[in-house]
Scaffold this motif. Sequence first.
Motif, PDB file in Angstrom:
ATOM      1  N   ARG A   1       0.820  -1.220   0.000  1.00  0.00           N
ATOM      2  CA  ARG A   1       0.000   0.000   0.000  1.00  0.00           C
ATOM      3  C   ARG A   1       0.850   1.266   0.000  1.00  0.00           C
ATOM      4  O   ARG A   1       0.409   2.300  -0.505  1.00  0.00           O
ATOM      5  CB  ARG A   1      -0.936   0.003   1.208  1.00  0.00           C
ATOM      6  CG  ARG A   1      -1.982  -1.090   1.178  1.00  0.00           C
ATOM      7  CD  ARG A   1      -3.131  -0.771   2.095  1.00  0.00           C
ATOM      8  NE  ARG A   1      -3.855  -1.970   2.521  1.00  0.00           N
ATOM      9  CZ  ARG A   1      -5.142  -1.995   2.783  1.00  0.00           C
ATOM     10  NH1 ARG A   1      -5.882  -0.917   2.650  1.00  0.00           N
ATOM     11  NH2 ARG A   1      -5.725  -3.111   3.192  1.00  0.00           N
ATOM     12  N   THR A   2       2.029   1.218   0.583  1.00  0.00           N
ATOM     13  CA  THR A   2       2.840   2.425   0.673  1.00  0.00           C
ATOM     14  C   THR A   2       3.842   2.560  -0.468  1.00  0.00           C
ATOM     15  O   THR A   2       4.311   3.675  -0.736  1.00  0.00           O
ATOM     16  CB  THR A   2       3.602   2.481   2.008  1.00  0.00           C
ATOM     17  OG1 THR A   2       4.305   1.243   2.217  1.00  0.00           O
ATOM     18  CG2 THR A   2       2.652   2.728   3.156  1.00  0.00           C
TER      19      THR A   2
ATOM     20  N   ASP B   1      -6.357   9.895   2.711  1.00  0.00           N
ATOM     21  CA  ASP B   1      -5.150  10.497   2.154  1.00  0.00           C
ATOM     22  C   ASP B   1      -5.228  10.777   0.658  1.00  0.00           C
ATOM     23  O   ASP B   1      -4.253  11.238   0.068  1.00  0.00           O
ATOM     24  CB  ASP B   1      -3.936   9.606   2.434  1.00  0.00           C
ATOM     25  CG  ASP B   1      -4.079   8.206   1.858  1.00  0.00           C
ATOM     26  OD1 ASP B   1      -5.170   7.860   1.388  1.00  0.00           O
ATOM     27  OD2 ASP B   1      -3.096   7.449   1.867  1.00  0.00           O
TER      28      ASP B   1
ATOM     29  N   ASP C   1       5.048  13.834   6.479  1.00  0.00           N
ATOM     30  CA  ASP C   1       5.434  12.796   5.536  1.00  0.00           C
ATOM     31  C   ASP C   1       5.318  11.401   6.153  1.00  0.00           C
ATOM     32  O   ASP C   1       5.801  10.420   5.594  1.00  0.00           O
ATOM     33  CB  ASP C   1       6.864  13.015   5.025  1.00  0.00           C
ATOM     34  CG  ASP C   1       7.904  12.913   6.130  1.00  0.00           C
ATOM     35  OD1 ASP C   1       7.523  12.927   7.322  1.00  0.00           O
ATOM     36  OD2 ASP C   1       9.104  12.807   5.804  1.00  0.00           O
TER      37      ASP C   1
ATOM     38  N   HIS D   1       3.413   7.926   7.594  1.00  0.00           N
ATOM     39  CA  HIS D   1       2.292   7.056   7.259  1.00  0.00           C
ATOM     40  C   HIS D   1       1.499   6.787   8.536  1.00  0.00           C
ATOM     41  O   HIS D   1       2.073   6.698   9.624  1.00  0.00           O
ATOM     42  CB  HIS D   1       2.773   5.730   6.685  1.00  0.00           C
ATOM     43  CG  HIS D   1       3.620   5.853   5.457  1.00  0.00           C
ATOM     44  ND1 HIS D   1       3.178   6.491   4.320  1.00  0.00           N
ATOM     45  CD2 HIS D   1       4.888   5.438   5.196  1.00  0.00           C
ATOM     46  CE1 HIS D   1       4.131   6.451   3.402  1.00  0.00           C
ATOM     47  NE2 HIS D   1       5.174   5.828   3.903  1.00  0.00           N
TER      48      HIS D   1
ATOM     49  N   GLY E   1       1.825  11.389   3.212  1.00  0.00           N
ATOM     50  CA  GLY E   1       1.912  10.002   3.647  1.00  0.00           C
ATOM     51  C   GLY E   1       0.581   9.299   3.491  1.00  0.00           C
ATOM     52  O   GLY E   1      -0.449   9.921   3.231  1.00  0.00           O
ATOM     53  N   ARG E   2       0.605   7.990   3.657  1.00  0.00           N
ATOM     54  CA  ARG E   2      -0.622   7.206   3.594  1.00  0.00           C
ATOM     55  C   ARG E   2      -1.402   7.306   4.902  1.00  0.00           C
ATOM     56  O   ARG E   2      -0.845   7.511   5.973  1.00  0.00           O
ATOM     57  CB  ARG E   2      -0.312   5.726   3.332  1.00  0.00           C
ATOM     58  CG  ARG E   2       0.260   5.360   1.973  1.00  0.00           C
ATOM     59  CD  ARG E   2      -0.633   5.672   0.790  1.00  0.00           C
ATOM     60  NE  ARG E   2      -2.042   5.538   1.012  1.00  0.00           N
ATOM     61  CZ  ARG E   2      -2.781   4.452   0.717  1.00  0.00           C
ATOM     62  NH1 ARG E   2      -2.202   3.380   0.194  1.00  0.00           N
ATOM     63  NH2 ARG E   2      -4.067   4.439   0.914  1.00  0.00           N
TER      64      ARG E   2
ATOM     65  N   ALA F   1       5.285  -1.073   6.214  1.00  0.00           N
ATOM     66  CA  ALA F   1       5.384   0.238   5.571  1.00  0.00           C
ATOM     67  C   ALA F   1       6.658   0.955   5.983  1.00  0.00           C
ATOM     68  O   ALA F   1       7.344   1.573   5.159  1.00  0.00           O
ATOM     69  CB  ALA F   1       4.161   1.080   5.925  1.00  0.00           C
TER      70      ALA F   1
ATOM     71  N   THR G   1       9.686   1.981   3.354  1.00  0.00           N
ATOM     72  CA  THR G   1       9.886   3.385   2.973  1.00  0.00           C
ATOM     73  C   THR G   1      10.920   4.114   3.823  1.00  0.00           C
ATOM     74  O   THR G   1      11.397   5.173   3.417  1.00  0.00           O
ATOM     75  CB  THR G   1       8.558   4.156   3.075  1.00  0.00           C
ATOM     76  OG1 THR G   1       8.137   4.208   4.452  1.00  0.00           O
ATOM     77  CG2 THR G   1       7.472   3.477   2.251  1.00  0.00           C
TER      78      THR G   1
ATOM     79  N   ARG H   1      10.268   5.705   6.419  1.00  0.00           N
ATOM     80  CA  ARG H   1       9.616   6.886   6.971  1.00  0.00           C
ATOM     81  C   ARG H   1       8.904   6.561   8.276  1.00  0.00           C
ATOM     82  O   ARG H   1       8.439   5.436   8.479  1.00  0.00           O
ATOM     83  CB  ARG H   1       8.628   7.460   5.950  1.00  0.00           C
ATOM     84  CG  ARG H   1       9.348   8.135   4.781  1.00  0.00           C
ATOM     85  CD  ARG H   1       8.522   8.172   3.523  1.00  0.00           C
ATOM     86  NE  ARG H   1       7.313   8.955   3.662  1.00  0.00           N
ATOM     87  CZ  ARG H   1       6.485   9.231   2.658  1.00  0.00           C
ATOM     88  NH1 ARG H   1       6.746   8.776   1.440  1.00  0.00           N
ATOM     89  NH2 ARG H   1       5.410   9.947   2.857  1.00  0.00           N
TER      90      ARG H   1
ATOM     91  N   THR I   1       6.268   5.907  10.809  1.00  0.00           N
ATOM     92  CA  THR I   1       4.933   5.348  10.624  1.00  0.00           C
ATOM     93  C   THR I   1       4.239   5.268  11.979  1.00  0.00           C
ATOM     94  O   THR I   1       4.824   4.779  12.941  1.00  0.00           O
ATOM     95  CB  THR I   1       5.016   3.951   9.979  1.00  0.00           C
ATOM     96  OG1 THR I   1       5.669   4.052   8.712  1.00  0.00           O
ATOM     97  CG2 THR I   1       3.628   3.359   9.789  1.00  0.00           C
TER      98      THR I   1
END
Length: 583
Positions: free
Chosen positions: A73-74, A263, A394, A396, A418-419, A439, A443, A445, A447
């Motif tokens: 998904r991400t 999102d 940024d 998720h 972000g998601r 995720a 990524t 990132r 989360t």
Amino acid sequence: MTTETPGLREAETVRLVDCLAGELARAGVTHMFGVGGANIEDLYDAVHRCGGVHGVVAKHEFSAVTMADGYARTTGRLGVVAATSGGGAMNLVPGLAEAYASRVPVLALVGQPPTGQEGRGAFQDSSGKAGSFDAREVFAPVSRFCARVDEPDLLAELLPRAVAAAQADPRGPAVLLLPKDVQQARIQVPARDTAPTPGAPATAPVARLGTAAVRAVSNTLRGAGRVLVIAGEDVAAADARGDLAELARRLGAWVAVTPDAKDVFDNRDPRFAGVAGVMGHANVEDCLRRADLCLLVGTRLPLLARGGLDRALAGTEVVSLGPEPPFVSGTALGGNLRDALRAVTARLPSPPRPCPPHAGPLPTPMPGPLLQNRERTVPHARAVAAVEAALPQDAHVFVDAGNAGASAIHLLPAPRHGRFVVAVGMGGMGYTFGAGIGAALATGRRTYVLAGDGAFFMHGMEVHTAVEYDAPVTFVIFNNNAHAMCAMREEFLQGGVRSDDLFARTDLAAGVAAAFPTLEATGAGDAAQLRTALLRGNARGGPAFVAVDCDPREIPPFLPFQSFTEATNSKESSDERGVVHVG
């Protein structure tokens, strides 16, 4: 994506699992999630030797699937999960069911006993022989493609078919059953000019957009005065956020989103009407009643997204863009969503229309707790506000099922870059723990996982996986010491709350801190402490854990509960008040 299989040369003879690991790396797969075991250990060995794919070991196969789900998904890439035979294989089923219902492309590689032992009393036999059940019949209903690789040479045919099926519309899981002896068999590395690449575009036929249909839909939109767009998760899956924004600009439309798609449109845009459905905002229904046309984009509008809107929808013209027809009557333009958005938008006037005034996504006023809790607790609204104040734009966000999840969907704006993921396909509790880790690893990132204590007790020990892999995940646990949504249903539907769904108080932060000494684990006593702990977690490179106590009797912004309380207060029956039933 690499141009050749790492470490392998054409015409070289290697184990089937080595070839498989190399093909995954060539396809751009960076992580394989799962749990090991005797009948899948050779694949893990191959992934380790290959070096192009990182093998991640989860604590439970359900969470391994959700890690692959969150990864897909991400990143927009294929998620991959691997598990052994028997109980390990069966634990995949609920996770694959979520991916199937939510149209998430996941490839499951499932070990099986050696073919020579099938039907002869093999441990964990699921061949369908000699009274054993057939794994293909178990996985077929929750997959787009399911096959056994009975012969080594079949991999070259079945792997591309499985990947294509997972990535074609409607997306979803594909399953390959791999007997241990087949995994160990030696095969020739396929020539690159003849072997299909798993990551190549799906070979399934894609529905072409008919010129007449595009013209008819465009003309309908041009002639509509006020338009409400309701956008769904497929906008994110199709990477079509920019196309959606341009369409809304041209139409001067209000834009609402489904609960699993916060999102896909900027929640701070003046056009944003709010969340549709049972966890949504009253403004969406108001806009729908004022609209001349409702345009569905990337959503079939299932019950959670249309609860409370059926009467207004019945009196409004509905047009749908997306690969699958909606659950409501209207004109549907199928095919690739991004292509449809661009084709329709190109036929609209370039100057944008002004967006009519509207109230915006104002929070729904909810009554206080049914009974006053003597313990010190933090209201969901204040807790969510603290999350909003700390949330990087940024990041998720993965929101779990339950009362806390309903509050987050209703109150928390999606991060701009972000998601914001809610697994409403099956709505399984505990989905977020694995999905958030997948995720974050995919990524790099920060989360956020937002979950209740009930979800934590189901799959929260995946915190261990986050610690082991130093994943940048912040786990925020809204601890009301209950299965509170179940307790609410008992109160409203069954004449009182049973003790089964109310738990003795548990100090989750203290327990997690003791179990994982290197983990930043905090018990927040109020919203300010929660925000401080979250900001401290943001500054760290790895995982963080924060628990905040909430009241199990606090009524969330969930339309069925709101309508029940209104019916109770007005002494009218559910039928008279039009109560929305979910579950």
